[in-house]
Design a protein around this motif. Sequence first.
Motif, PDB file in Angstrom:
ATOM      1  N   ARG A  22       0.842  -1.210   0.000  1.00 19.24           N
ATOM      2  CA  ARG A  22       0.000   0.000   0.000  1.00 19.24           C
ATOM      3  C   ARG A  22       0.867   1.246   0.000  1.00 19.24           C
ATOM      4  O   ARG A  22       0.558   2.224  -0.696  1.00 19.24           O
ATOM      5  N   ILE A  23       1.936   1.232   0.767  1.00 18.84           N
ATOM      6  CA  ILE A  23       2.846   2.384   0.796  1.00 18.84           C
ATOM      7  C   ILE A  23       3.464   2.598  -0.582  1.00 18.84           C
ATOM      8  O   ILE A  23       3.567   3.738  -1.042  1.00 18.84           O
ATOM      9  N   ALA A  24       3.840   1.516  -1.258  1.00 22.04           N
ATOM     10  CA  ALA A  24       4.416   1.637  -2.601  1.00 22.04           C
ATOM     11  C   ALA A  24       3.418   2.271  -3.568  1.00 22.04           C
ATOM     12  O   ALA A  24       3.779   3.161  -4.357  1.00 22.04           O
ATOM     13  N   VAL A  25       2.154   1.855  -3.502  1.00 20.95           N
ATOM     14  CA  VAL A  25       1.118   2.423  -4.374  1.00 20.95           C
ATOM     15  C   VAL A  25       0.918   3.903  -4.052  1.00 20.95           C
ATOM     16  O   VAL A  25       0.849   4.747  -4.962  1.00 20.95           O
ATOM     17  N   ILE A  26       0.837   4.236  -2.778  1.00 26.43           N
ATOM     18  CA  ILE A  26       0.669   5.639  -2.366  1.00 26.43           C
ATOM     19  C   ILE A  26       1.831   6.478  -2.887  1.00 26.43           C
ATOM     20  O   ILE A  26       1.635   7.569  -3.432  1.00 26.43           O
ATOM     21  N   ASP A  27       3.051   5.985  -2.722  1.00 21.40           N
ATOM     22  CA  ASP A  27       4.225   6.729  -3.183  1.00 21.40           C
ATOM     23  C   ASP A  27       4.187   6.962  -4.695  1.00 21.40           C
ATOM     24  O   ASP A  27       4.498   8.058  -5.164  1.00 21.40           O
ATOM     25  N   ILE A  28       3.783   5.956  -5.457  1.00 19.40           N
ATOM     26  CA  ILE A  28       3.701   6.107  -6.920  1.00 19.40           C
ATOM     27  C   ILE A  28       2.667   7.170  -7.282  1.00 19.40           C
ATOM     28  O   ILE A  28       2.915   8.026  -8.133  1.00 19.40           O
ATOM     29  N   ILE A  29       1.511   7.152  -6.623  1.00 23.93           N
ATOM     30  CA  ILE A  29       0.466   8.151  -6.899  1.00 23.93           C
ATOM     31  C   ILE A  29       0.961   9.551  -6.526  1.00 23.93           C
ATOM     32  O   ILE A  29       0.727  10.514  -7.254  1.00 23.93           O
ATOM     33  N   LEU A  30       1.664   9.666  -5.399  1.00 26.65           N
ATOM     34  CA  LEU A  30       2.156  10.970  -4.961  1.00 26.65           C
ATOM     35  C   LEU A  30       3.221  11.535  -5.897  1.00 26.65           C
ATOM     36  O   LEU A  30       3.274  12.736  -6.127  1.00 26.65           O
TER      37      LEU A  30
END
Length: 155
Positions: A44-52
Amino acid sequence: MKNAATMTKEQEGSMELEKFRIQMQREQILQKLKEQEYRVTKQRIAVIDIILENDCGSCKEIFYRTSKVNKNIGTATIYRTVNMLEEIGAINRRNIYQLSGMEESGAVVVTLEDGAKLQLTAEEWNKVAQKGMEACGYLDGEKIISIVHHQPIMK
């Protein structure tokens, strides 16, 4: 006219401010997840970072970028994470996946003993930190270029 060295320092300062903004938005999203009792996982953190860090137009694009960082992530994880982020109001799924309302909120919220709250932008917070650290003797003419708050991530 500004020389190349000055422009480079300004660009570095701008990049540091952008990194700070992304870090603050990441912290806000992670806090929302915790408040809603969602688990904070590496995927989830990886997905959030990509979106950010990117302008992604689809879950497929998010998957493509995230799979470069985490080869074990599946498309179902991407879709579930995007839906969860949309449910908590962290992202907006219009034409492009973007943060929802995070830009308008202050980078820092200070709560006073009487319950009053102050919202400060990243720039305002850096000014407060600069003056405070100077007053306490931590700085002697140096300028703060970035402040990063590290918070332990729950597994």
